[in-house]
Design an enzyme around this catalytic site. Structure first.
Site, PDB file in Angstrom:
ATOM      1  N   ARG A 294       5.583 -24.429  -0.683  1.00  0.00           N
ATOM      2  CA  ARG A 294       4.214 -24.473  -0.145  1.00  0.00           C
ATOM      3  C   ARG A 294       3.490 -23.157  -0.378  1.00  0.00           C
ATOM      4  NH1 ARG A 294       5.024 -28.435   5.229  1.00  0.00           N
ATOM      5  NH2 ARG A 294       5.206 -30.250   3.873  1.00  0.00           N
ATOM      6  N   TYR A 425      -0.058 -32.193  -3.490  1.00  0.00           N
ATOM      7  CA  TYR A 425       1.418 -32.156  -3.516  1.00  0.00           C
ATOM      8  C   TYR A 425       2.002 -31.069  -2.610  1.00  0.00           C
ATOM      9  CZ  TYR A 425       1.309 -29.048  -7.834  1.00  0.00           C
ATOM     10  OH  TYR A 425       1.118 -28.084  -8.772  1.00  0.00           O
ATOM     11  N   GLU A 426       3.291 -31.130  -2.414  1.00  0.00           N
ATOM     12  CA  GLU A 426       3.990 -30.271  -1.443  1.00  0.00           C
ATOM     13  C   GLU A 426       3.449 -30.435  -0.027  1.00  0.00           C
ATOM     14  OE1 GLU A 426       6.770 -29.491  -3.687  1.00  0.00           O
ATOM     15  OE2 GLU A 426       6.784 -28.707  -1.664  1.00  0.00           O
ATOM     16  N   GLY A 427       3.086 -31.639   0.310  1.00  0.00           N
ATOM     17  CA  GLY A 427       2.470 -31.886   1.622  1.00  0.00           C
ATOM     18  C   GLY A 427       0.967 -31.747   1.473  1.00  0.00           C
ATOM     19  N   GLN A 432      -0.495 -30.125   6.086  1.00  0.00           N
ATOM     20  CA  GLN A 432      -0.405 -28.696   6.406  1.00  0.00           C
ATOM     21  C   GLN A 432      -1.092 -28.416   7.745  1.00  0.00           C
ATOM     22  OE1 GLN A 432       1.448 -26.807   4.394  1.00  0.00           O
ATOM     23  NE2 GLN A 432       1.653 -28.558   3.007  1.00  0.00           N
TER      24      GLN A 432
END
Lengths: 567, 567
Positions: A294, A425-427, A432
């Site tokens: 992240r 992406y990556e959450g 977040q």
């Protein structure tokens, strides 16, 4: 699209804004003196300028493709990967025992950001490997570490993350991939994974997949998930790639941008895998990887913002139009406004990113729980604000180019298309924000309050010399404190989530004010103070509207039925 | 990507929000009763849903192309054009004397918006013809009108606008195309034009170019420019397309989006042209065309916003994820936030757009200078806010889709790529903002003050029944009034231009509050009031930060030298 690595900006931030000195003073990172760090950044910057930046456009024009099941990467990407590997940039923060450089995360973060600015599609490959290196260092057995880490760090092999499945996007716990014990300590992995960045390539001997799957006795949801290392080729007794594993790339996605990065649908048909960490504890191991990923994705946003800013500025300085002192559009007020917004936000987002990395380093070096909490608090902000800054700056870069911005040959559009995915992406950035107001405030907002205290203390100290900058920062922080208290007093999480993203944005705005003020204090008569003045006068006021929305609660959001939404 | 024409929204807006009744009460537009308007909108909506929407994706996948100098349009576009032409949608507001329907601009604007939502690339073609029809109606000789208008209105022929040249983008006065009198009343046009939307097609008998060029005795700058009508085929004595003119499409641009719309580089090599309007007065004629084109482009933004909203909502309603009451993501708070922001801003931008069109109609029907001033004031706001809304909503639509948003097959990305140009063409949004605080406030802000008075009067009237909505609208308007007075008191135009775009955005936010309040008053217990409440609580507060930036002046923008910008 020439790219110039902003070395002096990192040096200034390390020294004056994000407190890197503290990191260099620890025993763990004692070797990271400012001279050493400058030399490393300069070396990495050269590689980005000379090797990676020229690969930006070819990757867009000639995407990675699948030929009879064989993945072919974009022209020059193999040479690019080799240069990254040979420079040691994959294993910068890796354990020296396995060939890594053991450098602070702050330095790795700066280098990753430069690589992102130069060529985002290619940079995603080492970023994936870095995540895998970190996960294996923390969770794998010694045997796996000894076999895989040297290869991953040297870049002979690459790493990927396999979380998502068609029916399980952000809800990882819904995954259906299965793992069966083979009885010999290995496992047989079966399932389909989607959105696998760099799921294969044609420049590494082996591609190592970290795959989330459920054992037969795994509970439903995230608590029943285990993590497995599944290599493309099964290492033989000498540790060299042996027979092909039972996995394949089924297809590549056709994406809006990031064409040079192959996004794969992966199929595992009883592929051999090795457990990483404990059974059913896969999510914990994955989180190690995800947290730094992240931060890495936040850095991608900042990097693209820097690249897009430089690109737009170069255009503005050469595009002749109208009767201005320079004869170019850089003198037009609205072009200036756009460039100043871009530059001020690149600085703010970079400072947040590096402050986050410094907190990670301090937590690692000192074991101090407060530093760990600071790092955890800043991560969702660095990710979401970094990527939103990337998107906004790239969009503004298109606008600076006028009609040329819409024409692909110019390159402005590619930044805009490529960076868009980083907010997803990556959450997703929504996730977040939920992380920020949920998990990261399980302490009742204590870590946040400590940070706000520091911000106000700096502003108090600056009141005497820079009242017109210190005052607004102090007041904005107080508003943020009130909103934080309101949010943490909501027991119904939906009330918090309703305003989570505006709250995160406001938090980032205030942090940006804090770091700009630090820069102004260090350079009171120079350009840093001038940029800070613009940020605090023109951009910081945005926090007020955001905080109003943050505290509006959930009622208005759910006032319309699904049918009413559609009318 | 099914599209549903939002007929009931237009009906509600016409009746309750933008005061269309006034238009229908004029003699000029007496036939535009609400029944007639509803029937027309319904008919147009069907065409958009059934004919145009299915052309959205094919145009993206198979762009217009140039084959040996012959332009080939995307699959189905010829049939799409014919359906638009046969429905009478090109000449909706055209003079009935030449085959037009003579309808109010408000109705045309709604139809244009629907066509944009369904298929932006194709919609740009009739929009260009509409601009030409309007310019010829106002400025051309009777002979030209009689020859060209029926063909343009019927769609047998199409129209284009040729302003931009490589060295003259936003600075039209720098153009170098030349016109030489032929001695027979015609002119010989030579030069190159770029960014010519729909510069050619393969579905019309003739393509008519309005070209700006300079006569030998034309002064430098905009005052020496004349406007010429230059057809692809020179009409013979019967008015049919005869010999080919000396002009050609040199190449097509490779764009980020809008692939179905050919963006041409045009070369004129002594092409035969006819003067439109007076010599050296080309800019005045061009402005007629541009003003309505600006409204049209604002409508493109609103249309794409509507399309992207519907598309994202459909996804949110069917995408299963997490444990929510419906089982789908529509119940997640942050997804709700996104959908509500999209919906509330579609409404606000559409209301501004239609209020602008109503002002144009009232000015035309009554000759009242106040209505003309209102229309002139609203045009840059409708253009810039409409297109920024299109971009923001399309971007949010991508986000609602999560990872699927970045995959082209989904369609969300296409909205995002296509709509991006609308903030650039027909005068960049920066130029719109300069127009607002410059030319449109040459009256010392009088037209703006009149509008603010009306907004406050409505809010005052609503205080008794809806104090929590009326209060914030009234206060935001007061803040806007102060900012307006500050801006108009700046004699140095750079001080105004420095804050022009944030000012325009704040103006739009306040107008949005005004129109949402009107909607709430008309539907106090229904979904309109609920949507208004969300807008006023969550989005209207943004005006404060924007107005702070608007009044920050030029000093901060120019504080950094060009060298300092680059460091």
């Amino acid at each position: 699209m020439p790219y110039r690595a902003p070395i002096s900006d990192y040096e200034f931030l390390f020294k004056n804004v994000v407190g890197f000195d503290q990191v260099a003073e620890t025993e763990r990172f004692a070797e990271a003196s400012s001279d050493v760090v400058s030399a490393i950044l300069t070396e990495a910057g050269k590689m980005c300028e000379q090797v990676m930046a020229p690969l930006q456009r070819p990757g867009d024009l000639e995407p990675a493709r699948l030929e009879n099941g064989v993945l072919r990467t974009s022209p020059g990407y193999a040479e690019g990967w080799n240069a990254i590997a040979e420079g040691g940039w994959i294993g910068m923060s890796g354990n020296p025992e396995y060939g890594g450089m053991g450098l602070p995360m702050a330095v790795t973060t700066a280098v990753n950001e430069m690589m992102s600015a130069a060529c985002l599609s290619l940079q995603l490959a080492p970023l994936m490997s870095q995540g895998q290196i970190e996960a294996l260092e923390h969770h794998a057995s010694d045997e796996i570490k000894e076999l895989y880490l040297p290869k991953l760090i040297s870049g002979e092999w690459s790493g990927t993350m396999n979380l998502t499945e068609p029916q399980a996007g952000s809800d990882v716990g819904a995954l259906s991939s299965k793992a069966e014990p083979n009885g010999d300590g290995t496992y047989s992995i079966t399932g389909q994974k989607i959105f696998i960045s760099w799921g294969d390539n044609d420049f590494c001997e082996n591609v190592c997949h970290l795959v989330l799957a459920r054992l037969p006795d795994g509970a439903p949801g995230t608590r029943g998930i285990s993590l497995f290392l599944v290599p493309k080729f099964i290492p033989d007794e000498n540790g060299n790639p042996g027979v092909a594993n039972d996995l394949k790339v089924v297809s590549l996605e056709h994406k809006m941008g990031l064409h040079g990065s192959p996004t794969c649908v992966m199929q595992y048909d009883g592929a051999k895998g090795w457990l990483v960490g404990q059974e059913h504890k896969g999510m914990a191991a994955m989180f190690t990887m995800m947290n730094n990923a992240r931060l890495g994705v936040g850095g991608q946003g900042v990097g693209v913002a820097e690249g897009a800013y430089q690109h737009a500025l170069a255009y503005a300085l050469e595009r002749k139009q109208g009767k201005t002192p320079s004869g170019t559009i850089v003198d037009h007020a609205d072009v200036r406004r756009m460039l100043m917004e871009m530059k001020a936000d690149v600085f703010a987002s970079r400072a947040i990113l590096l402050a986050n990395a410094v907190a990670i380093d301090m937590a690692q070096a000192t074991g101090d729980a407060d530093w760990a909490a600071r790092a955890a608090l800043l991560t969702p902000i660095a990710k979401a604000f970094g990527t939103e800054t990337g998107i906004r700056v790239a969009e503004t870069g298109v606008q600076v180019h006028g009609g040329m911005g819409f024409i692909e040959e110019t390159g402005a559009a590619q930044y805009y298309r490529d960076v868009r995915v980083t907010a997803i992406y990556e959450g997703t950035n929504g996730i977040q924000a939920m992380d920020l107001v949920g998990r990261k405030m399980m302490d009742g907002g204590e870590a946040a309050a400590r940070l706000l205290d520091e911000i106000e203390a700096q502003a108090e100290g600056a009141r005497a010399t820079m009242p017109e900058l210190a005052g607004p920062v102090w007041e904005a922080t107080e508003s943020l404190r009130e909103a934080t208290e309101w949010l943490t007093s909501q027991d119904d999480m939906t009330e918090r989530f309703a305003g989570a993203l505006p709250y995160l944005r406001a938090f980032a705005r205030v942090l940006g004010g804090h770091f700009h003020l630090a820069a102004a204090l260090a350079d009171p008569d120079g350009p840093r103070a001038k940029l800070a003045r613009f940020y605090i006068n023109a951009l910081l006021p945005e926090h007020a509207g955001l905080l109003a929305q943050a505290q509006n609660g959930a009622k208005d959001l759910y006032a319309l039925s699904a049918d009413e939404l559609a009318v």
